[in-house]
Design a protein around this motif. Structure first.
Motif, PDB file in Angstrom:
ATOM      1  N   HIS A   1      51.215  41.617  42.375  1.00 39.76           N
ATOM      2  CA  HIS A   1      49.902  41.001  42.562  1.00 39.76           C
ATOM      3  C   HIS A   1      48.769  42.029  42.440  1.00 39.76           C
ATOM      4  O   HIS A   1      47.789  41.798  41.726  1.00 39.76           O
ATOM      5  CB  HIS A   1      49.841  40.323  43.928  1.00 39.76           C
ATOM      6  N   LEU A   2      48.896  43.160  43.117  1.00 39.41           N
ATOM      7  CA  LEU A   2      47.832  44.160  43.057  1.00 39.41           C
ATOM      8  C   LEU A   2      47.728  44.786  41.673  1.00 39.41           C
ATOM      9  O   LEU A   2      46.621  45.063  41.188  1.00 39.41           O
ATOM     10  CB  LEU A   2      48.068  45.241  44.110  1.00 39.41           C
ATOM     11  N   SER A   3      48.862  45.002  41.022  1.00 40.65           N
ATOM     12  CA  SER A   3      48.826  45.544  39.656  1.00 40.65           C
ATOM     13  C   SER A   3      48.201  44.548  38.693  1.00 40.65           C
ATOM     14  O   SER A   3      47.509  44.931  37.748  1.00 40.65           O
ATOM     15  CB  SER A   3      50.245  45.899  39.191  1.00 40.65           C
ATOM     16  N   THR A   4      48.445  43.264  38.940  1.00 40.95           N
ATOM     17  CA  THR A   4      47.810  42.224  38.125  1.00 40.95           C
ATOM     18  C   THR A   4      46.295  42.307  38.242  1.00 40.95           C
ATOM     19  O   THR A   4      45.578  42.289  37.231  1.00 40.95           O
ATOM     20  CB  THR A   4      48.297  40.836  38.583  1.00 40.95           C
ATOM     21  N   GLN A   5      45.797  42.413  39.464  1.00 40.50           N
ATOM     22  CA  GLN A   5      44.357  42.493  39.660  1.00 40.50           C
ATOM     23  C   GLN A   5      43.765  43.712  38.976  1.00 40.50           C
ATOM     24  O   GLN A   5      42.731  43.628  38.291  1.00 40.50           O
ATOM     25  CB  GLN A   5      44.039  42.520  41.159  1.00 40.50           C
ATOM     26  N   ALA A   6      44.419  44.866  39.165  1.00 33.15           N
ATOM     27  CA  ALA A   6      43.908  46.097  38.571  1.00 33.15           C
ATOM     28  C   ALA A   6      43.957  46.042  37.050  1.00 33.15           C
ATOM     29  O   ALA A   6      43.000  46.427  36.366  1.00 33.15           O
ATOM     30  CB  ALA A   6      44.715  47.297  39.084  1.00 33.15           C
ATOM     31  N   ALA A   7      45.076  45.558  36.512  1.00 39.96           N
ATOM     32  CA  ALA A   7      45.233  45.515  35.057  1.00 39.96           C
ATOM     33  C   ALA A   7      44.230  44.567  34.418  1.00 39.96           C
ATOM     34  O   ALA A   7      43.644  44.874  33.366  1.00 39.96           O
ATOM     35  CB  ALA A   7      46.662  45.096  34.705  1.00 39.96           C
ATOM     36  N   LYS A   8      44.010  43.413  35.027  1.00 47.74           N
ATOM     37  CA  LYS A   8      43.056  42.461  34.464  1.00 47.74           C
ATOM     38  C   LYS A   8      41.633  43.022  34.478  1.00 47.74           C
ATOM     39  O   LYS A   8      40.861  42.814  33.530  1.00 47.74           O
ATOM     40  CB  LYS A   8      43.144  41.136  35.216  1.00 47.74           C
ATOM     41  N   ALA A   9      41.285  43.760  35.533  1.00 49.93           N
ATOM     42  CA  ALA A   9      39.960  44.386  35.574  1.00 49.93           C
ATOM     43  C   ALA A   9      39.821  45.434  34.475  1.00 49.93           C
ATOM     44  O   ALA A   9      38.764  45.547  33.835  1.00 49.93           O
ATOM     45  CB  ALA A   9      39.726  45.016  36.947  1.00 49.93           C
ATOM     46  N   ILE A  10      40.884  46.198  34.224  1.00 49.12           N
ATOM     47  CA  ILE A  10      40.858  47.207  33.169  1.00 49.12           C
ATOM     48  C   ILE A  10      40.702  46.552  31.799  1.00 49.12           C
ATOM     49  O   ILE A  10      39.905  46.999  30.964  1.00 49.12           O
ATOM     50  CB  ILE A  10      42.136  48.062  33.230  1.00 49.12           C
ATOM     51  N   VAL A  11      41.466  45.489  31.555  1.00 45.56           N
ATOM     52  CA  VAL A  11      41.381  44.795  30.271  1.00 45.56           C
ATOM     53  C   VAL A  11      39.963  44.267  30.039  1.00 45.56           C
ATOM     54  O   VAL A  11      39.369  44.465  28.959  1.00 45.56           O
ATOM     55  CB  VAL A  11      42.405  43.639  30.207  1.00 45.56           C
ATOM     56  N   SER A  12      39.426  43.602  31.027  1.00 41.29           N
ATOM     57  CA  SER A  12      38.084  43.034  30.874  1.00 41.29           C
ATOM     58  C   SER A  12      37.029  44.122  30.695  1.00 41.29           C
ATOM     59  O   SER A  12      36.088  43.976  29.904  1.00 41.29           O
ATOM     60  CB  SER A  12      37.743  42.171  32.097  1.00 41.29           C
ATOM     61  N   HIS A  13      37.164  45.229  31.415  1.00 37.80           N
ATOM     62  CA  HIS A  13      36.206  46.334  31.259  1.00 37.80           C
ATOM     63  C   HIS A  13      36.295  46.945  29.858  1.00 37.80           C
ATOM     64  O   HIS A  13      35.274  47.229  29.224  1.00 37.80           O
ATOM     65  CB  HIS A  13      36.485  47.405  32.311  1.00 37.80           C
ATOM     66  N   TYR A  14      37.509  47.141  29.402  1.00 34.03           N
ATOM     67  CA  TYR A  14      37.712  47.798  28.107  1.00 34.03           C
ATOM     68  C   TYR A  14      37.102  47.001  26.957  1.00 34.03           C
ATOM     69  O   TYR A  14      36.438  47.558  26.081  1.00 34.03           O
ATOM     70  CB  TYR A  14      39.215  47.986  27.879  1.00 34.03           C
ATOM     71  N   TYR A  15      37.308  45.694  26.982  1.00 36.22           N
ATOM     72  CA  TYR A  15      36.809  44.862  25.885  1.00 36.22           C
ATOM     73  C   TYR A  15      35.416  44.299  26.154  1.00 36.22           C
ATOM     74  O   TYR A  15      34.809  43.706  25.249  1.00 36.22           O
ATOM     75  CB  TYR A  15      37.782  43.712  25.610  1.00 36.22           C
ATOM     76  N   GLY A  16      34.936  44.447  27.367  1.00 35.78           N
ATOM     77  CA  GLY A  16      33.597  43.972  27.680  1.00 35.78           C
ATOM     78  C   GLY A  16      33.476  42.468  27.810  1.00 35.78           C
ATOM     79  O   GLY A  16      32.376  41.914  27.682  1.00 35.78           O
ATOM     80  N   ARG A  17      34.591  41.788  28.085  1.00 36.51           N
ATOM     81  CA  ARG A  17      34.546  40.341  28.299  1.00 36.51           C
ATOM     82  C   ARG A  17      35.771  39.896  29.078  1.00 36.51           C
ATOM     83  O   ARG A  17      36.739  40.653  29.229  1.00 36.51           O
ATOM     84  CB  ARG A  17      34.449  39.587  26.984  1.00 36.51           C
ATOM     85  N   ASP A  18      35.717  38.667  29.549  1.00 37.50           N
ATOM     86  CA  ASP A  18      36.823  38.117  30.333  1.00 37.50           C
ATOM     87  C   ASP A  18      38.064  37.895  29.473  1.00 37.50           C
ATOM     88  O   ASP A  18      37.991  37.695  28.253  1.00 37.50           O
ATOM     89  CB  ASP A  18      36.425  36.769  30.950  1.00 37.50           C
ATOM     90  N   ILE A  19      39.202  37.906  30.143  1.00 36.83           N
ATOM     91  CA  ILE A  19      40.461  37.490  29.523  1.00 36.83           C
ATOM     92  C   ILE A  19      40.425  35.981  29.328  1.00 36.83           C
ATOM     93  O   ILE A  19      39.985  35.237  30.204  1.00 36.83           O
ATOM     94  CB  ILE A  19      41.642  37.887  30.425  1.00 36.83           C
TER      95      ILE A  19
END
Length: 502
Positions: A136-154
């Motif tokens: 669960h915590l890795s999911t939260q962290a990974a999703k924040a990284i993905v969204s930050h990297y691409y500059g938009r929501d998943i």
């Protein structure tokens, strides 16, 4: 899908629009997501190869223990796939297989390292990290990284895993129903309260009158000869092993007086009966369902019941007993040798964090989630009746079979053992069906599965004396439907089979 902590959301909104030329710079700058709760390494940009596209790879640690890894392809399709790890975890799972299709990917070791063995079982926080918190915590962290990297929501977030990874997937759907839009749960180990007593019982039976590899070949040949044709197709696979009665072939395997080869001792037949039979309590209630006949020499029986190198010279069922002793360490009266496996109340408290409490997936359903579960009919440690019982529980909570099928489907695979392998058609793509179901509303009515021939796998080694070499395809059908031959077509081609009620 779009649920981020306030701080992470601010970082996403502040991130510039991503372009391929920015990749190396954006990748390295992911270190700036480091904060008091997580340590993020500078990302490494990986150039394209013949096998993988160019991508950013970043690793991080949550709470000083939960390691995770994220991969971000240049040509992102807006989707995210998390790989939950099987077994005792302790390693990072697959983060590359879907990069070429445009998925961002992530995985975690759940907070401990495999080289440390079962030490995590004696550490309360590490145990909860393994149970559900790490994913669960890795999911939260990974999703924040993905969204930050691409500059938009998943756009859509998915999770897949088998065995312990399937258990982690089921717990995500139950405990954290907004983390994922679609979940693939393979042979989920989601009932330790049932699994551990079963393993203790199997270990005791095997120690009393051990089956051998030769025994497994005899059982495999006998069950196949007795029950292969129950579905009208001679293909080396028992289509519905629940219809195969072990007593149709076990008595004929008992050694006659003076006979020692090509037969089983009376004690070995008793052991086989114990494996096939349900474990019941004094009142006749089923504590653990038995192992259905079929594929006895395909690797699962050997890996779980017999001493083998995978378990370091022990059997895996023996190792499970040792794990139970560690979990029960604070009870000075617990003695594994004296433990009554039918006394589930004795161990309920210590295994409860590991188990899925019920089939009530109402919150996951309300969030638009779709869950695809698959299970081999000849899975030894996670016997199929467990999955069927869970399906019934989901249907009960959902208000009926039709209502449950709107968001939950179980696909049973004849001849498949634990997660992969076996004489049946077991190799299948589950990603495309879950994506179409979640994003287009097209529920999977059948999934193409292939018997690929011999495939080297670390967790099982089929006995070559009965190894399945015939290659064919079959449809996997949503339970209770089964694959039925049309009566005229090629029996080795999935196109000749329809999914229909038995």
């Amino acid at each position: 899908m779009k649920h981020l902590a306030c701080g992470a959301l601010a970082l996403v909104l502040a991130a510039p629009a991503f372009t391929a030329m920015d990749g190396p710079r954006q990748c390295a700058s992911l270190v700036r997501l480091t904060d008091l709760s997580q340590a993020i390494e500078p990302g490494m940009f990986v150039e394209a190869t013949d096998q993988l596209p160019a991508h950013c790879r970043v690793r991080g640690v949550i709470n000083r223990a939960i390691r995770f890894e994220v991969t971000l392809p240049e040509d992102w399709n807006g989707r995210f796939m998390f790989s939950a790890v099987g077994g005792a975890a302790g390693v990072i799972g697959d983060v590359t297989s879907l990069l070429s299709e445009g998925f961002a990917m992530a995985s975690t070791d759940t907070g401990h390292e495999a080289v440390d063995g079962n030490a995590y079982l004696t550490q309360p926080e590490a145990l909860l990290d393994y149970a559900y918190r790490g994913v669960h915590l890795s999911t939260q962290a990974a999703k924040a990284i993905v969204s930050h990297y691409y500059g938009r929501d998943i756009d859509y977030a998915y999770l897949q895993g088998c065995s312990n990874g399937g258990r982690a997937a089921m717990l995500e759907a139950f405990h954290f129903p907004t983390d994922y839009d679609g979940i693939i749960a393979g042979a989920p180990a989601f009932r330790f309260l049932e699994f551990m007593p079963w393993a203790v019982t199997m270990d005791r039976a095997q120690r009393a009158a051990p089956l051998t590899d030769e025994s497994l070949v005899l059982l495999d040949n006998a069950s196949r000869q007795a029950c292969d044709l129950l579905d009208g197709i001679e293909d080396g696979v028992i289509g519905d092993p629940m219809q195969c009665d072990p007593e149709t072939f076990l008595p004929s395997l008992v050694c006659s007086e003076g006979e020692s080869e090509g037969c089983l001792t009376a004690g070995q037949v008793d052991t086989a009966r114990t494996v096939y039979a349900d474990l019941v309590d004094a009142d006749g209630n089923v504590v653990s369902p038995g192992v259905p006949p079929g594929a006895e020499a395909a690797g699962d029986w050997h890996a779980w019941l017999l001493p083998n190198e995978v378990a370091g010279g022990n059997s895996i069922v023996g190792m499970v007993g040792e794990m139970l002793s560690l979990l029960m360490r604070e009870d000075p009266t617990f003695d594994l040798a004296e433990f009554d496996p039918t006394d589930q109340a004795r161990i309920a408290a210590v295994v409860s964090p590991l188990d899925v409490p019920s089939g009530d997936l109402g919150e996951f359903r309300a969030n638009g989630g779709k869950l695809l579960m698959y299970q081999g009919w000849n899975d030894v440690p996670l016997r199929p009746q467990r999955a069927l019982n869970y399906l019934a529980d989901v249907e009960r909570h959902a208000g009926g079979a039709d209502e449950a099928a709107d968001f939950f489907r179980l696909f049973m695979s004849p001849g498949m053992v634990h997660c992969a392998g076996g004489p049946g058609a077991w190799q299948a793509d589950y990603v495309e069906p879950i994506v179409r179901w979640r994003e287009e509303g097209i529920a999977p009515e059948r999934i193409l599965a292939t018997q690929p021939g011999p495939v080297a796998m670390a967790h099982i080694r089929p006995d070559e004396r009965v190894e399945q070499s015939r290659r064919f395809t079959r449809p996997m059908c949503p339970h209770p439907q089964v694959a039925q031959h049309d009566g005229t077509g090629d029996v080795d081609a999935a196109a000749s089979f329809n999914c229909a009620s038995p």
